[in-house]
Write an enzyme that holds these catalytic residues in place. Structure first.
Site, mmCIF file in Angstrom:
data_model
loop_
_atom_site.group_PDB
_atom_site.id
_atom_site.type_symbol
_atom_site.label_atom_id
_atom_site.label_comp_id
_atom_site.label_asym_id
_atom_site.label_seq_id
_atom_site.Cartn_x
_atom_site.Cartn_y
_atom_site.Cartn_z
ATOM 1 N N HIS A 82 0.848 -1.196 0.000
ATOM 2 C CA HIS A 82 0.000 0.000 0.000
ATOM 3 C C HIS A 82 0.877 1.237 0.000
ATOM 4 O O HIS A 82 1.865 1.309 0.725
ATOM 5 C CB HIS A 82 -0.884 -0.008 1.258
ATOM 6 C CG HIS A 82 -1.808 1.165 1.332
ATOM 7 N ND1 HIS A 82 -3.023 1.191 0.680
ATOM 8 C CD2 HIS A 82 -1.694 2.355 1.952
ATOM 9 C CE1 HIS A 82 -3.622 2.346 0.900
ATOM 10 N NE2 HIS A 82 -2.835 3.083 1.678
ATOM 11 N N ASP A 161 -14.174 3.807 8.223
ATOM 12 C CA ASP A 161 -13.178 4.662 7.566
ATOM 13 C C ASP A 161 -13.810 5.471 6.439
ATOM 14 O O ASP A 161 -13.442 6.616 6.211
ATOM 15 C CB ASP A 161 -12.021 3.822 7.013
ATOM 16 C CG ASP A 161 -10.995 4.715 6.316
ATOM 17 O OD1 ASP A 161 -10.447 5.600 6.995
ATOM 18 O OD2 ASP A 161 -10.796 4.570 5.105
ATOM 19 N N ARG A 168 -13.103 13.888 7.327
ATOM 20 C CA ARG A 168 -11.755 14.470 7.494
ATOM 21 C C ARG A 168 -11.397 15.356 6.314
ATOM 22 O O ARG A 168 -10.793 16.420 6.470
ATOM 23 C CB ARG A 168 -10.710 13.345 7.640
ATOM 24 C CG ARG A 168 -10.776 12.665 8.993
ATOM 25 C CD ARG A 168 -9.963 11.394 8.991
ATOM 26 N NE ARG A 168 -8.571 11.637 8.659
ATOM 27 C CZ ARG A 168 -7.770 10.748 8.072
ATOM 28 N NH1 ARG A 168 -8.233 9.561 7.740
ATOM 29 N NH2 ARG A 168 -6.529 11.053 7.806
ATOM 30 N N SER A 183 -6.717 4.661 9.560
ATOM 31 C CA SER A 183 -7.464 4.582 8.303
ATOM 32 C C SER A 183 -6.812 3.551 7.377
ATOM 33 O O SER A 183 -7.472 2.638 6.852
ATOM 34 C CB SER A 183 -7.470 5.972 7.654
ATOM 35 O OG SER A 183 -7.808 5.913 6.296
ATOM 36 N N LYS A 187 -8.063 -0.768 6.777
ATOM 37 C CA LYS A 187 -8.389 -1.308 5.453
ATOM 38 C C LYS A 187 -7.422 -2.432 5.056
ATOM 39 O O LYS A 187 -7.814 -3.424 4.461
ATOM 40 C CB LYS A 187 -8.337 -0.191 4.399
ATOM 41 C CG LYS A 187 -9.555 0.721 4.465
ATOM 42 C CD LYS A 187 -9.468 1.861 3.480
ATOM 43 C CE LYS A 187 -8.358 2.806 3.818
ATOM 44 N NZ LYS A 187 -8.470 4.167 3.353
#
Ligand code: URA
Length: 441
Positions: A82, A161, A168, A183, A187
């Site tokens: 990621h 999230d 946010r 967050s 995930k």
């Protein structure tokens, strides 16, 4: 539970209990807590922070608000990757086929572009016919068949999230270490991988712009992984300039295919090799980093990586001929060559502004429902440290109209700073963080 007292506690800088944090995550996922109270708590967290225990509790509570993908039917160690988000940052399209070609299954759920940053799903969808919406069953079968699938989320992963991120975005609370860490990690843990490699960007195009803040974020996510019994390696890499030379959805697919075909080298390849090697190590494919890099390089030289990408495109309904014929990717009516027009050394780039320039051309969304134009964007071959002369090619613009090309040209020129003396090149990576600590470059 009295939500006002939770907000008040955090406002005073006090530590929240696990129950209070769970009420926050569940309230966000179900809608039981109104947005104004969620937003107030987000701002209190942004200003007062959270300790490691609170951050982990928030991550796990957010994780539990949704499904967890079950990848156990896929043999082998599944390693996810990621990126915290960047510009021209298309490492997934390079490393996922390479890692799969080395025999490690890649079952990847990716995201869409966010703000000035690009998203893998938008890039993949620029390939004619390709779908990123597969059922979990078809996703798993594809990985069993060819070792590779890159799709959008299946099921509902970490719905807390989704609500909190949207809030946010509009309450100036994105840049909070515990909120970013929870967050991302909620995930990633939900997507079911056995181990995770994180590419934490740092610099003018990154969510965390200083190296120390980026190392702090990396450390927080590695710590969450340890507490969740999931090995995590994080690498802090530079985002002071776009990673690849191409910015825009189809353009980044082209960049990735050129790298996989062995036609271009450069920072995109180098960072993909660093991250891909970590994936091979975490999967147990090899115990040695240099050997891992050699395996990945061999997958380029033999064409096995490009072949893996072709198989994935075919399996997901796309036109696999793009791999051999880049002209089949979407283009634009306007193509403009822009030269530097000045003499000097490229000293700095406002990479966020470059990402916003691509977004304004139609490569990204201003609103969630905005359609994208897959062909638009720019190629920027100039790197920090390069010397330019007035007629040096600066960039090539791919736009829908001359007016949009004018706007992009202006924005790109404004984003680049030239100096009168030579300037050093920024490092590719700054630190590696894993269970054993922080290693700086
Ligand atoms: N990416 C995410 O998924 N969440 C954040 O908070 C920041 C980047």
């Amino acid at each position: 539970m009295n939500f006002v007292s939770i907000i008040n506690k955090k406002k005073l800088g006090e530590e929240l209990t696990r129950e209070e944090i769970t009420a926050f995550a569940e309230g966000a996922a179900t809608g039981a807590v109104p947005d104004y109270q969620l937003a107030a708590l987000l701002m209190a967290i942004r200003l007062k922070g959270m300790n490691a225990r609170e951050t982990t509790d928030l991550t796990l509570s957010m994780l539990r608000t949704g499904d967890v993908a079950d990848l156990s039917a896929i043999p082998g160690v599944k390693v996810d990757k990621h990126s915290t988000g960047g510009v021209g940052d298309t490492t997934t399209l390079v490393l996922a086929p390479l890692v799969a070609a080395c025999g490690v299954p890649v079952a990847k759920m990716s995201g869409r572009g966010l703000g000035h940053t690009g998203g893998t799903l938008d890039k993949l969808e620029s390939i004619p016919g390709l779908t990123v919406s597969l059922t979990e069953e078809r996703f798993i079968q594809q990985v069993k068949d060819i070792g590779l699938a890159v799709i959008g989320q299946t099921g509902s992963l970490a719905p807390a999230d989704k609500s909190l991120y949207a809030l946010r975005d509009v309450t100036a609370t994105v840049d909070s270490l515990p909120l970013i860490a929870s967050s991302i990690m909620s995930k990633k843990l939900a997507s079911g991988a056995d181990a995770i490699v994180l590419d934490v960007k740092t610099g003018s195009g990154a969510i965390m712009q200083t190296v120390e803040d980026s190392i702090g974020l990396a450390q927080a996510m590695v710590d969450i992984g340890r507490l969740a019994h999931r090995p995590v390696t994080a690498i802090v890499t530079g985002m002071d300039q776009p990673l690849g030379t191409h910015v825009g959805n189809a353009l980044e697919v082209k960049d990735a295919i050129d790298v996989l075909a062995g036609r271009t080298r450069g920072d995109l390849l180098e960072v993909s090799l660093i991250l891909g090697a970590k994936m091979l190590l975490l999967a147990g494919r090899t115990a040695d980093e240099n050997e891992a890099c050699s395996l990945l390089e061999e997958a380029i030289a033999s064409g096995a990586g490009l072949e893996k990408l072709r198989q994935m495109i075919r399996a997901q309904g796309g036109d696999e001929r793009v791999v051999d014929d880049l002209s089949l990717l979407p283009g634009t009516p306007v193509r403009r060559e822009v030269s530097a027009g000045c003499r000097g050394w490229c000293a700095a780039m406002d990479t966020t502004a470059l990402g916003l320039a691509a977004q304004a051309m139609g490569a990204g969304r201003l609103r969630k429902e905005d359609p994208l134009d897959p062909g638009v964007g720019f190629i920027l071959p100039v790197r920090i440290g390069d010397e330019v002369f007035p007629d040096t090619p600066l960039c090539t613009l791919f736009a829908r109209t001359e007016a949009e090309a004018d706007q992009a040209e202006q924005a790109i020129r404004a984003a680049l700073t030239f100096a009168g003396a030579p300037v050093g090149r920024p490092p590719l990576w700054y630190a590696m963080v894993d269970g054993e600590g922080v290693k700086r470059s």
